[in-house]
Design a protein around this motif. Structure first.
Motif, PDB file in Angstrom:
ATOM      1  N   UNK A   1       1.075  -1.401   0.032  1.00 30.58           N
ATOM      2  CA  UNK A   1      -0.029  -0.068   0.003  1.00 30.58           C
ATOM      3  C   UNK A   1       0.939   1.404  -0.025  1.00 30.58           C
ATOM      4  N   UNK A   2       1.928   1.235   0.987  1.00 25.02           N
ATOM      5  CA  UNK A   2       2.742   2.561   0.806  1.00 25.02           C
ATOM      6  C   UNK A   2       3.577   2.716  -0.526  1.00 25.02           C
ATOM      7  N   UNK A   3       4.206   1.640  -1.038  1.00 25.60           N
ATOM      8  CA  UNK A   3       4.749   1.809  -2.190  1.00 25.60           C
ATOM      9  C   UNK A   3       3.921   2.226  -3.409  1.00 25.60           C
ATOM     10  N   UNK A   4       2.742   1.722  -3.452  1.00 24.46           N
ATOM     11  CA  UNK A   4       1.701   2.044  -4.462  1.00 24.46           C
ATOM     12  C   UNK A   4       1.437   3.470  -4.422  1.00 24.46           C
ATOM     13  N   UNK A   5       1.054   3.657  -3.140  1.00 22.55           N
ATOM     14  CA  UNK A   5       0.816   5.257  -3.035  1.00 22.55           C
ATOM     15  C   UNK A   5       1.671   6.267  -3.254  1.00 22.55           C
ATOM     16  N   UNK A   6       3.240   6.110  -2.987  1.00 24.05           N
ATOM     17  CA  UNK A   6       4.191   6.755  -3.125  1.00 24.05           C
ATOM     18  C   UNK A   6       4.405   6.452  -4.758  1.00 24.05           C
ATOM     19  N   UNK A   7       4.343   5.585  -5.331  1.00 24.58           N
ATOM     20  CA  UNK A   7       4.539   5.638  -6.813  1.00 24.58           C
ATOM     21  C   UNK A   7       3.550   6.494  -7.542  1.00 24.58           C
ATOM     22  N   UNK A   8       2.260   6.414  -6.998  1.00 20.80           N
ATOM     23  CA  UNK A   8       0.933   7.087  -7.624  1.00 20.80           C
ATOM     24  C   UNK A   8       1.484   8.570  -7.479  1.00 20.80           C
ATOM     25  N   UNK A   9       1.879   9.073  -6.410  1.00 19.17           N
ATOM     26  CA  UNK A   9       2.256  10.540  -6.038  1.00 19.17           C
ATOM     27  C   UNK A   9       3.376  10.950  -6.843  1.00 19.17           C
TER      28      UNK A   9
ATOM     29  N   UNK B   1      12.268   9.263 -15.698  1.00 25.06           N
ATOM     30  CA  UNK B   1      12.506   8.500 -14.387  1.00 25.06           C
ATOM     31  C   UNK B   1      11.320   8.452 -13.270  1.00 25.06           C
ATOM     32  N   UNK B   2      10.496   9.648 -13.197  1.00 26.15           N
ATOM     33  CA  UNK B   2       9.583   9.830 -12.307  1.00 26.15           C
ATOM     34  C   UNK B   2       8.417   9.116 -12.672  1.00 26.15           C
ATOM     35  N   UNK B   3       8.207   8.572 -13.874  1.00 24.30           N
ATOM     36  CA  UNK B   3       7.079   7.726 -14.240  1.00 24.30           C
ATOM     37  C   UNK B   3       7.350   6.514 -14.371  1.00 24.30           C
ATOM     38  N   UNK B   4       8.450   5.935 -14.173  1.00 25.04           N
ATOM     39  CA  UNK B   4       8.737   4.522 -14.189  1.00 25.04           C
ATOM     40  C   UNK B   4       7.937   3.651 -13.051  1.00 25.04           C
ATOM     41  N   UNK B   5       8.149   4.286 -11.965  1.00 21.63           N
ATOM     42  CA  UNK B   5       7.234   3.034 -10.967  1.00 21.63           C
ATOM     43  C   UNK B   5       5.928   3.088 -11.120  1.00 21.63           C
TER      44      UNK B   5
ATOM     45  N   UNK C   1      12.893   4.041  -6.320  1.00 27.42           N
ATOM     46  CA  UNK C   1      11.462   3.787  -6.189  1.00 27.42           C
ATOM     47  C   UNK C   1      10.955   2.766  -7.064  1.00 27.42           C
ATOM     48  N   UNK C   2      11.550   2.348  -8.091  1.00 27.08           N
ATOM     49  CA  UNK C   2      11.371   1.305  -9.091  1.00 27.08           C
ATOM     50  C   UNK C   2      11.810  -0.055  -8.466  1.00 27.08           C
ATOM     51  N   UNK C   3      12.874  -0.178  -7.824  1.00 24.28           N
ATOM     52  CA  UNK C   3      13.127  -1.157  -6.955  1.00 24.28           C
ATOM     53  C   UNK C   3      12.149  -1.629  -5.976  1.00 24.28           C
ATOM     54  N   UNK C   4      11.801  -0.603  -5.124  1.00 23.50           N
ATOM     55  CA  UNK C   4      10.761  -0.624  -4.396  1.00 23.50           C
ATOM     56  C   UNK C   4       9.450  -1.288  -4.878  1.00 23.50           C
ATOM     57  N   UNK C   5       9.071  -0.683  -6.102  1.00 27.88           N
ATOM     58  CA  UNK C   5       7.819  -0.873  -6.671  1.00 27.88           C
ATOM     59  C   UNK C   5       7.705  -2.445  -7.335  1.00 27.88           C
TER      60      UNK C   5
END
Length: 174
Positions: free
Chosen positions: A14-22, A68-72, A152-156
C-alpha cells in the motif's frame, strides 16, 4: 505464512503503491512545464528576438525527470510494453509465475542501473560536474533524481513480487 508478515507485506505494498502514484502524478504535470518552457523560448526567440539559452536544456532535464519519475507508476499500473506471444493465453497462475521470473530479471537490471547511477552521482558531486553549454547547469540534481527514482522502481518491483506471490497463494487455495 505468519499473519504479521502478511500484514507487513500488505502495508508495504500500500505504501509503495501510494508513493509511486504520487511521484507519477507529479511526473504527469511535468509535461505542462515542458510546454511552458518551449513556448517561452519560442516567444522570446521569435517575437522579442532575444534567445533564451537555457530553454532547450531545461526542457531536456524536465523530460529526463518525466521518464525517471514515471517508471514506478508505469510498473504499478502494468502500462509497460510487453511482448506477449504466449502470455495472454496463460492462466492467472501462469501469468503470475512468468511475472515473478520477469521481476527477478528486472531487479537485477535495476540493481545494475542503481550501481551505475550512484557511481555517476558520486562523480558529479566530487567534480561538481556541469553540462558544457552557455547555461552551464549542474548535473547533480538530475543524477540524484535518477538514483532516487531507480530506488523507487526497485521498491515497486518488490511490491509487485508480493502481489504475484499473493496471486499464486490465492489461486492455489481451495
Amino acid at each position: 505464512m505468519p499473519a504479521a508478515v502478511t500484514r507487513a507485506a500488505r502495508a508495504y505494498v500500500r505504501w509503495v503503491d501510494r508513493l509511486s502514484d504520487y511521484v507519477g502524478i507529479v511526473a504527469m504535470y511535468l509535461i505542462f512545464l515542458m510546454i511552458g518552457i518551449l513556448l517561452l523560448d519560442a516567444i522570446w526567440n521569435n517575437v522579442i528576438g532575444f534567445p533564451i539559452h537555457w530553454g532547450i536544456e531545461a526542457t531536456q532535464f524536465a523530460l529526463a525527470a518525466y521518464y525517471f519519475m514515471g517508471g514506478a507508476m508505469t510498473l504499478k499500473n502494468n502500462d509497460h510494453v510487453r511482448m506477449d506471444l504466449f502470455y495472454d493465453r496463460l492462466s492467472v497462475r501462469g501469468k503470475a509465475k512468468v511475472d515473478l521470473v520477469t521481476m527477478v530479471c528486472l531487479l537485477f537490471y535495476l540493481g545494475v542501473m542503481l550501481f551505475g547511477s550512484i557511481s555517476s552521482l558520486q562523480y558529479a558531486i566530487e567534480t561538481n560536474e556541469r553540462r558544457f553549454s552557455m547555461w552551464n547547469p549542474s548535473m547533480i540534481p538530475i543524477k540524484a533524481l535518477m538514483a532516487a527514482c531507480i530506488v523507487l522502481m526497485i521498491l515497486q518491483t518488490v511490491s509487485l513480487v508480493f502481489k504475484h506471490i499473493a496471486t499464486l497463494r490465492e489461486s492455489k487455495a481451495p
